[in-house]
Each structure stands twice: as structure tokens, then as C-alpha cells.
Write a protein that holds these residues in place. Structure first.
Motif, short mmCIF file in Angstrom:
data_model
loop_
_atom_site.label_atom_id
_atom_site.label_comp_id
_atom_site.label_asym_id
_atom_site.label_seq_id
_atom_site.Cartn_x
_atom_site.Cartn_y
_atom_site.Cartn_z
N THR A 73 0.81 -1.22 0.00
CA THR A 73 0.00 0.00 0.00
C THR A 73 0.85 1.28 0.00
OG1 THR A 73 -0.18 0.00 2.42
CG2 THR A 73 -1.90 -1.16 1.19
N LEU A 83 -1.04 -0.30 -4.08
CA LEU A 83 -2.32 -1.01 -4.07
C LEU A 83 -3.27 -0.41 -3.06
CD1 LEU A 83 -1.11 -4.75 -4.14
CD2 LEU A 83 -1.54 -3.22 -6.07
N SER A 84 -4.55 -0.64 -3.27
CA SER A 84 -5.55 -0.27 -2.28
C SER A 84 -5.49 -1.30 -1.14
CB SER A 84 -6.94 -0.28 -2.90
OG SER A 84 -7.32 -1.61 -3.26
N ARG A 85 -6.12 -0.99 -0.02
CA ARG A 85 -6.15 -1.94 1.09
C ARG A 85 -6.84 -3.24 0.66
NH1 ARG A 85 -4.88 0.23 6.10
NH2 ARG A 85 -4.72 2.50 6.18
N ALA A 86 -7.89 -3.12 -0.13
CA ALA A 86 -8.61 -4.31 -0.59
C ALA A 86 -7.71 -5.17 -1.47
CB ALA A 86 -9.87 -3.90 -1.35
N GLU A 87 -6.95 -4.54 -2.35
CA GLU A 87 -6.04 -5.29 -3.22
C GLU A 87 -4.93 -5.94 -2.40
OE1 GLU A 87 -6.28 -2.83 -7.44
OE2 GLU A 87 -5.03 -2.06 -5.80
N LYS A 325 -9.73 4.57 7.70
CA LYS A 325 -10.12 5.40 6.56
C LYS A 325 -9.02 6.40 6.23
CE LYS A 325 -15.09 5.12 7.46
NZ LYS A 325 -16.33 5.90 7.72
N ASN A 327 -5.76 8.31 5.37
CA ASN A 327 -4.40 8.11 5.83
C ASN A 327 -4.30 8.34 7.34
OD1 ASN A 327 -3.31 7.62 3.23
ND2 ASN A 327 -3.42 9.82 2.80
#
Length: 410
Positions: A73, A83-87, A325, A327
């Protein structure tokens, strides 16, 4: 290898972004992770010092470093995965499926990197973050001193302003991995007239003239910590992170990142018997009944409670990550996680020692397997989990003041 954008369903409509990324991650891992490395570990993570990388381990580290997925991330502009947190969760899931481990780690990832991304100058980020991303530099932490442990703000290591550089004199203790580190992020005093406001955050090269380390031998037989001495050490002014006097703010933020990492209870106490659960160990040493259950009803109950605590904690950590949520990063709530993680880690070690009986108390000699001897040292090492990174008592104070809103009463 197909990219996420190329992974679409037969109708020509775009696939779900996460499903597409999962396919991309799986394909990349299949191509780059050597199955022979399953069950291995990060060569830089050993408690008793970094081990030499095998060619396969080096190739895996370099591949993950080039991809940026060791810190998935972190911003891509500094070499991170972007990457996003989900990725990142999808990547973690796909790695777990094939037994792949993260070869990028250490204090640069756990603590310093996230803090520098928040407080560092653009030049400092571009200078230090890429090396952390690639796992090429080891960092250590210069915080505690012989007279400044729990009361860290009493630290006396002094950085004297000499115009274009500082001259640092003083001593740090419990410097984890200091004898193997390349660089140190340290809290130093730049103003003796103010306690908290007189502290600054400084980066020091461990091979600079005047830096000396002396390993501290622990009851476990290991020496993961050391004393660090600074004698007229010259440090360039550009190694100051933030502004003079901002060290306490930056240092406190870094501790939140540290406790967030330590809350998983991933110390050496949890690495022994990797892949073996407490029930596995109990079945081996205590045997099973006719139905294949652990042959001790009372022990079964205690193990079940421990497993429930462990799984509930893992779910809580995951929920906390999902709820994060923007940063905002870690908060004072990491003190709760750190305390709970420490307790669960120590409970596991105590259970294992009890289950193994005399075989869990060996120190050396014949009659004990390598795993059994390691368990004894792991159990003793685990006693430190509730001390390092801020003792449980200090975490309780943080929880009382910053979460429960309780004030000191004279």
C-alpha cells in the motif's frame, strides 16, 4: 502475463476489479515464487541475527522489491506497490494459498518507513524509502536509554548544533538489531532547557566514526539487543526529520506504527513450530482418545479457549484494518491490540511448554529434538513481548488516558 485490465469475462464486460487483480496476483506469484521456499522465512527476521540468503531467497526478495509488493500500500512513486487496502488483502490471501511469505520486513517497514512517509521531506523519502521497499537496508531504533526507559522523555543523548551538522554524544540501550543495522532512527536532545519540546528525530549511519555497539545476552541465550554508544558522531543537518523540537511528536507516532505491527504477536515465540497449531502439539505429546481427540478433557477446554481468543483477535485486527479510513493510520487503540497480542503470544508459549512436559524444558544435550530446544528458548524470549515496544503497564496508561479519558488524580 495478462494484466488486470485484460482479464474480462466472455461477454466483453469488465470483470470485477478485485477478481481481475486476484488473477493478476496469482499469475505473478506462480511465475515468481519458488515452491521450494514454502515454510521458509525472511532471512532478515531471525531473532538471533540475519541469516545468509540462499540464491532462491535473494531472487524472491528482489522480485518482490521490484514489484513493490513487500509494502503493497506504499506509494508507487517511491517504489511501493500502490495497491488499495482491498487489493493488498487479496494479495495476502493469494500468497497464503501457496505458502508464500513476505521477504521484505524489519523496522524500516514496521516503523520508520510509514513515519517517514508522513513526516519526511521529499528528498528524504526519495533517498530512504526505495531501499526499504527493496529490503536492502536494515534500520534500528535509538530510543531507550539507561536512565530513560518508561520515562523516555528524560533521554539525555545530545545532538549539538555545529552549523551544517550535529555532533551526537550519548548512549542508547535495548537497540534491537543494532549490531547488524546499517542506519538508526533516533530520538536525541537538541535543547536541554525543555523536556518534550527539546527532543528531535535524527537519522544516524551505524558505520559512522564514533558509533559502537555491545550486544546484550538474554536469558534465552540470544542477543537480539545491544547497547549503542555515540562518541562525537557527526550527523549532517539533512538527516533531521521534521523540525528541531518535533521529535517527541514524530517518535510517538512511530510507536503507534510499532505497536500496530507488534499487536499481531508475531515475535519469535510464535515462529517456533511454524505451521503447527497448539492442538497439533498436544496430540503429539499427550496422545488422542478413541475418537481422535486430545486425550485430556481439561486440556482440550483450555486449548479451545486459547484458539477462540486467537481467532477472535485476528478478526478484530482485520476489522480494525477495514475500518481505517484515509491516511489516518494507527491510533492509541494500538495499545489495546499490543497488550492483547502479547498475552495471547505468551499464553501459547506457556501452553506448549506445559503440553510438552519435560521435553519442553531442555536447554542442550541429547534427548531433545531441535524443535524442543527451540521451544524452551522461544518460551523464555516470549517473556519480553509484554515489555518491548512499550511495557503492558505503559500501554495501560495510554489506554486509560487517551481512550478512556481518565486523568491522573493526585
Amino acid at each position: 502475463m495478462a494484466t488486470a485490465a485484460e482479464l474480462a469475462n466472455d461477454s466483453g464486460s469488465p470483470a470485477d476489479p478485485l477478481d481481475a487483480f486476484r488473477g493478476e496476483a496469482k499469475a505473478w506469484l506462480d511465475e515468481n515464487f519458488d515452491p521450494a521456499l514454502r515454510g521458509k522465512d525472511n532471512a532478515m527476521s531471525a531473532v538471533d541475527g540475519p541469516t545468509e540468503e540462499t540464491p532462491a531467497q535473494r531472487k524472491w526478495r528482489e522480485a518482490m522489491g521490484a514489484k513493490g509488493w513487500g509494502v503493497p500500500t506504499w506509494p508507487k512513486e517511491y517504489g511501493g506497490g500502490g495497491l488499495s487496502r482491498a487489493e493488498a488483502r487479496v494479495l495476502q490471501e493469494e500468497m497464503a494459498k501457496i505458502g508464500a511469505w513476505n521477504p521484505i520486513g524489519g523496522m524500516g517497514v514496521m516503523m520508520f518507513g510509514p513515519t517517514l512517509l508522513e513526516y519526511g521531506s521529499e528528498e528524504q523519502k526519495r533517498q530512504h524509502i526505495p531501499d526499504i521497499v527493496k529490503g536492502e537496508v536494515r534500520w534500528c531504533q535509538g530510543y531507550s536509554e539507561p536512565g530513560a526507559g518508561s520515562d523516555l522523555a528524560s533521554l539525555q543523548t545530545f545532538a549539538e548544533d555545529k552549523g551544517d551538522h550535529y555532533v551526537v554524544n550519548g548512549q542508547k540501550t535495548w537497540t534491537s538489531g543494532g549490531q547488524w543495522a546499517d542506519k538508526c532512527f533516533a530520538l536525541v536532545r537538541t535543547d536541554k532547557s525543555q523536556k518534550h519540546a527539546g527532543i528531535s528525530f535524527l537519522l544516524i549511519d551505524m558505520d559512522a566514526p564514533g558509533v559502537e555497539t555491545k550486544p546484550i545476552r538474554l536469558i534465552s541465550g540470544q542477543s537480539p539487543f545491544c547497547e549503542t554508544f555515540f562518541a562525537d558522531v557527526k550527523v549532517p543537518k539533512e538527516n533531521l526529520v521534521g523540525r528541531e523540537g518535533q521529535g517527541w511528536e514524530i517518535g510517538t507516532r512511530l510507536l503507534q506504527h510499532e505497536r500496530n505491527s507488534l499487536s499481531g504477536g508475531s515475535g519469535s515465540a510464535g515462529r517456533m513450530n511454524a505451521g503447527k497449531t497448539v492442538p497439533d502439539i498436544a496430540k503429539k505429546y499427550r496422545g488422542t482418545d478413541a475418537e481422535g481427540r486430545i486425550d485430556d478433557a481439561e486440556l482440550r477446554t483450555r486449548i479451545i479457549k486459547h484458539e477462540m481468543d486467537q481467532r477472535a483477535f485476528a478478526l478484530t485486527l482485520r476489522r480494525a484494518a477495514l475500518e481505517a479510513k484515509g491516511n489516518a493510520g494507527p491510533s492509541a487503540a494500538t495499545s489495546i491490540m499490543k497488550n492483547v497480542g502479547a498475552r495471547i503470544t505468551q499464553d501459547r508459549a506457556e501452553l506448549n511448554i506445559e503440553i510438552m512436559g519435560m521435553q519442553g524444558l531442555g536447554w542442550e544435550g541429547e534427548g531433545f529434538s531441535e524443535d524442543e530446544l527451540a521451544q524452551t528458548r522461544s518460551w523464555l524470549w516470549g517473556k519480553a513481548v509484554s515489555i518491548y515496544g512499550g511495557s503492558s503497564e505503559i500501554q495501560n496508561n495510554v489506554i486509560a488516558k487517551r481512550i478512556l479519558g481518565m486523568l491522573d488524580h493526585q
